[in-house]
Enzyme design. Structure first.
Site, PDB file in Angstrom:
ATOM      1  N   ASN A 141       0.864  -1.137   0.272  1.00  0.00           N
ATOM      2  CA  ASN A 141       0.017   0.337   0.061  1.00  0.00           C
ATOM      3  C   ASN A 141       1.078   1.176  -0.236  1.00  0.00           C
ATOM      4  O   ASN A 141      -0.084   2.450   0.167  1.00  0.00           O
ATOM      5  CB  ASN A 141      -0.806   0.313   0.964  1.00  0.00           C
ATOM      6  CG  ASN A 141      -0.104  -0.021   2.678  1.00  0.00           C
ATOM      7  OD1 ASN A 141       1.399   0.262   2.608  1.00  0.00           O
ATOM      8  ND2 ASN A 141      -0.572   0.719   3.647  1.00  0.00           N
ATOM      9  N   HIS A 143       3.219   1.517   2.479  1.00  0.00           N
ATOM     10  CA  HIS A 143       3.554   2.095   3.485  1.00  0.00           C
ATOM     11  C   HIS A 143       5.637   2.150   3.378  1.00  0.00           C
ATOM     12  O   HIS A 143       6.017   1.223   2.852  1.00  0.00           O
ATOM     13  CB  HIS A 143       3.155   1.624   4.626  1.00  0.00           C
ATOM     14  CG  HIS A 143       3.003   0.412   4.544  1.00  0.00           C
ATOM     15  ND1 HIS A 143       2.388  -0.302   5.491  1.00  0.00           N
ATOM     16  CD2 HIS A 143       4.215   0.023   4.346  1.00  0.00           C
ATOM     17  CE1 HIS A 143       2.511  -1.611   5.366  1.00  0.00           C
ATOM     18  NE2 HIS A 143       4.249  -1.450   5.262  1.00  0.00           N
TER      19      HIS A 143
HETATM   20  P1  PGA Z   1       7.064  -7.387   3.493  1.00  0.00           P
HETATM   21  O1  PGA Z   1       6.550  -5.692   3.742  1.00  0.00           O
HETATM   22  O2  PGA Z   1       8.520  -6.974   2.774  1.00  0.00           O
HETATM   23  O3  PGA Z   1       6.620  -8.523   3.761  1.00  0.00           O
HETATM   24  O4  PGA Z   1       6.535  -7.414   1.803  1.00  0.00           O
HETATM   25  C1  PGA Z   1       7.261  -5.042   3.157  1.00  0.00           C
HETATM   26  C2  PGA Z   1       6.444  -3.991   4.419  1.00  0.00           C
HETATM   27  O5  PGA Z   1       5.462  -4.298   4.155  1.00  0.00           O
HETATM   28  O6  PGA Z   1       7.669  -3.049   4.308  1.00  0.00           O
END
Ligand code: PGA
Length: 259
Positions: A141, A143
């Site tokens: 998303n 973030h």
């Molecule tokens: P992920 O999460 O490495 O599990 O894709 C990334 C994040 O939320 O910063």
């Protein structure tokens, strides 16, 4: 921004580990910001290998983690304390007193205690001389840390509410059950992150391609927190082919200086 694209997850993780190792060799007392999630797992595996086989020395390194869930015991298997212990801290020679993490021991309504804790974290980062290199993933998303869409680009370390999308995406660490993912967290702010002297941002997989395009090529907006990376003067972005697949800018790798 330097964008480095590698064929595979493994190759990008090796590149990222090389950047971290070269900082530690240049500056044995480096202050490194750490991230959790699925993206940096192979980076940490390579750092452990470098420590074991090539004597990469963490003894003078200080670390600050980006964020932590609220309301989980430190050793809850879904907590970032647990993740870090298992994936890195138990396997390298970091000093216990040089490992700093936000605590999730509060209830969400303990607002004053949480803001004092967050303020102390900011002060600890400043007292350590600031973060030399911050490792970051990008959430689907947009973030960074737990700064969800809509977070002020100048935000500081604070209490945040997690969006449904984040709870779904992180359910993999909670028996695949989004309802078990906490609703609140504490996170370094976007303003805090941007003060790191350099950023090492990793993204992998086709499911990140669209958000990587928005973050790196779209307008800088609080609705895509990772777009704030465009404001940093020393951000290195390491992508696998899939995460880079929707970029339209010239990503000719022969023009990218090695790190
Ligand atoms: P992920 O999460 O490495 O599990 O894709 C990334 C994040 O939320 O910063």
């Amino acid at each position: 921004m330097h964008i480095i694209i590698r064929e595979t997850h493994k190759a990008m993780s090796l590149e990222a580990a090389r950047a971290v190792a070269s900082l530690i060799q240049r500056k044995p007392s480096a202050v490194i910001g750490l991230a959790t999630g699925e993206t940096p797992i192979a980076l940490y595996e390579e750092l452990i290998r470098l420590h074991r086989e090539e004597r990469l020395d963490f003894s003078r390194v200080t670390t600050f983690n980006l964020d932590e869930y609220l309301g989980l015991a430190a050793l809850h298997p879904g907590s970032f304390h647990h993740y870090m212990k298992k994936r890195l801290f138990d396997h390298v020679n970091l000093g216990k007193d040089r490992i700093r993490m936000l605590s999730g021991r509060f209830a969400a309504d303990e607002k004053d205690a949480i803001s004092r804790h967050c303020e102390e974290y900011e002060q600890a980062i400043a007292a350590a001389g600031g973060i030399d290199l911050q490792i970051l993933g990008i959430g689907a998303n947009g973030h960074i840390g737990f700064n969800e869409p809509g977070s002020s680009l100048g935000s500081r370390t604070r209490l945040v509410a997690l969006q449904k999308k984040t709870q779904q995406d992180n359910a993999v660490f909670f028996d695949d059950d989004p309802d078990k993912v906490p609703h609140h967290a504490v996170t370094m702010g976007i303003g805090t992150i941007l003060e790191a002297k350099s950023l090492l941002v990793l993204a992998l997989g086709q499911h990140k391609a669209e958000i990587v395009r928005k973050a790196l090529e779209g307008p800088v907006t609080a609705m895509v927190p990772a777009s704030a990376l465009q404001l940093h003067r020393n951000a290195i972005i390491i992508l696998d082919n899939e995460a880079a697949s929707l970029l339209t800018r010239d990503t000719d790798q022969s023009l990218t200086p090695p790190i």
